[in-house]
Design a protein around this motif. Structure first.
Motif, PDB file in Angstrom:
ATOM      1  N   ALA A  66      -1.649  -5.735  12.816  1.00  0.00           N
ATOM      2  CA  ALA A  66      -3.447  -6.515  12.785  1.00  0.00           C
ATOM      3  C   ALA A  66      -4.671  -5.056  12.313  1.00  0.00           C
ATOM      4  O   ALA A  66      -5.417  -5.555  12.073  1.00  0.00           O
ATOM      5  CB  ALA A  66      -3.226  -6.248  14.290  1.00  0.00           C
ATOM      6  N   ALA A  67      -4.109  -4.198  12.262  1.00  0.00           N
ATOM      7  CA  ALA A  67      -5.104  -3.066  12.195  1.00  0.00           C
ATOM      8  C   ALA A  67      -5.504  -2.977  10.690  1.00  0.00           C
ATOM      9  O   ALA A  67      -5.834  -2.455  10.193  1.00  0.00           O
ATOM     10  CB  ALA A  67      -3.923  -1.388  12.745  1.00  0.00           C
ATOM     11  N   GLU A  76      -6.959  -3.601   4.746  1.00  0.00           N
ATOM     12  CA  GLU A  76      -6.823  -3.091   4.476  1.00  0.00           C
ATOM     13  C   GLU A  76      -5.745  -2.181   4.439  1.00  0.00           C
ATOM     14  O   GLU A  76      -5.371  -1.447   5.725  1.00  0.00           O
ATOM     15  CB  GLU A  76      -7.828  -1.956   5.025  1.00  0.00           C
ATOM     16  N   LEU A  77      -4.902  -1.893   3.557  1.00  0.00           N
ATOM     17  CA  LEU A  77      -2.816  -0.780   3.658  1.00  0.00           C
ATOM     18  C   LEU A  77      -3.559   0.312   3.707  1.00  0.00           C
ATOM     19  O   LEU A  77      -3.651   0.553   2.876  1.00  0.00           O
ATOM     20  CB  LEU A  77      -2.193  -1.933   2.436  1.00  0.00           C
ATOM     21  N   PRO A  78      -3.181   0.982   4.333  1.00  0.00           N
ATOM     22  CA  PRO A  78      -2.477   2.425   4.925  1.00  0.00           C
ATOM     23  C   PRO A  78      -1.784   3.205   3.994  1.00  0.00           C
ATOM     24  O   PRO A  78      -0.808   2.841   4.619  1.00  0.00           O
ATOM     25  CB  PRO A  78      -2.471   2.240   5.932  1.00  0.00           C
ATOM     26  N   ARG A  79      -1.693   3.352   3.092  1.00  0.00           N
ATOM     27  CA  ARG A  79      -0.984   4.037   1.668  1.00  0.00           C
ATOM     28  C   ARG A  79      -0.001   4.631   2.466  1.00  0.00           C
ATOM     29  O   ARG A  79       1.442   4.814   1.737  1.00  0.00           O
ATOM     30  CB  ARG A  79      -1.845   4.548   0.028  1.00  0.00           C
ATOM     31  N   ALA A  84       5.156   6.540   4.644  1.00  0.00           N
ATOM     32  CA  ALA A  84       6.584   6.755   5.567  1.00  0.00           C
ATOM     33  C   ALA A  84       7.360   5.805   5.889  1.00  0.00           C
ATOM     34  O   ALA A  84       8.236   6.296   6.304  1.00  0.00           O
ATOM     35  CB  ALA A  84       5.344   6.838   6.714  1.00  0.00           C
ATOM     36  N   ARG A  85       6.584   4.730   5.751  1.00  0.00           N
ATOM     37  CA  ARG A  85       7.777   3.824   6.566  1.00  0.00           C
ATOM     38  C   ARG A  85       8.717   3.529   5.410  1.00  0.00           C
ATOM     39  O   ARG A  85       9.773   3.055   5.565  1.00  0.00           O
ATOM     40  CB  ARG A  85       6.977   2.309   6.824  1.00  0.00           C
ATOM     41  N   ALA A  86       8.342   3.319   3.623  1.00  0.00           N
ATOM     42  CA  ALA A  86       9.382   2.913   2.940  1.00  0.00           C
ATOM     43  C   ALA A  86      10.522   4.962   3.072  1.00  0.00           C
ATOM     44  O   ALA A  86      11.557   4.255   3.024  1.00  0.00           O
ATOM     45  CB  ALA A  86       8.835   3.736   1.708  1.00  0.00           C
TER      46      ALA A  86
END
Length: 134
Positions: A66-67, A76-79, A84-86
């Motif tokens: 949602a953020a 707005e994808l936080p790169r 970090a997730r990758a």
């Protein structure tokens, strides 16, 4: 503007109507109205649901997803967060690879006892180390 009935959205995306209603209630997607008791959605809902599905598969919570949806459906994808997730997924892949190799070896090992097998013992040592040391 094409208006889609909740049933059409569910059919096109595979997302159950109950999930669509929940996502609408928490503001992840927005219905544009109703026809009788059935919610209606704009065409942007299809790509929003694709992003939600992708985010869930990547391990993000609905709150985190949602953020990523800004005002007026702007994504707005936080790169940095995505990197970090990758990295976390890479660690999971390594851990799962070790587990898969251990299971295959245990299933096929000709040793009379698995604890007599040097390869099995090595796999046990690797599996028991903290993830940061593997």
């Amino acid at each position: 503007m094409e208006i889609l009935d909740i049933g059409e959205v569910a059919e096109r995306t595979g997302v159950p109507a109950s999930a669509l209603r929940y996502y609408d209630e928490i503001g992840l997607v927005t219905s544009v109205g109703r026809r009788g008791l059935r919610r209606q959605f704009g065409p942007e809902t299809i790509w929003q649901l694709s992003l939600i599905s992708l985010g869930k598969k990547a391990g993000f919570s609905l709150k985190e997803i949602a953020a990523m949806f800004g005002k007026a459906s702007v994504v707005e994808l936080p790169r940095q967060t995505l990197h970090a997730r990758a990295d976390e997924i890479d660690n999971q892949i390594r851990d799962l690879t070790v587990l898969r190799d251990m299971l295959r070896h245990v299933a096929d090992c000709p040793a009379p006892s698995h604890l007599e097998c040097p390869r099995f013992r090595k796999l046990l040592r690797v599996a028991s180390r903290p993830a940061s040391r593997r």
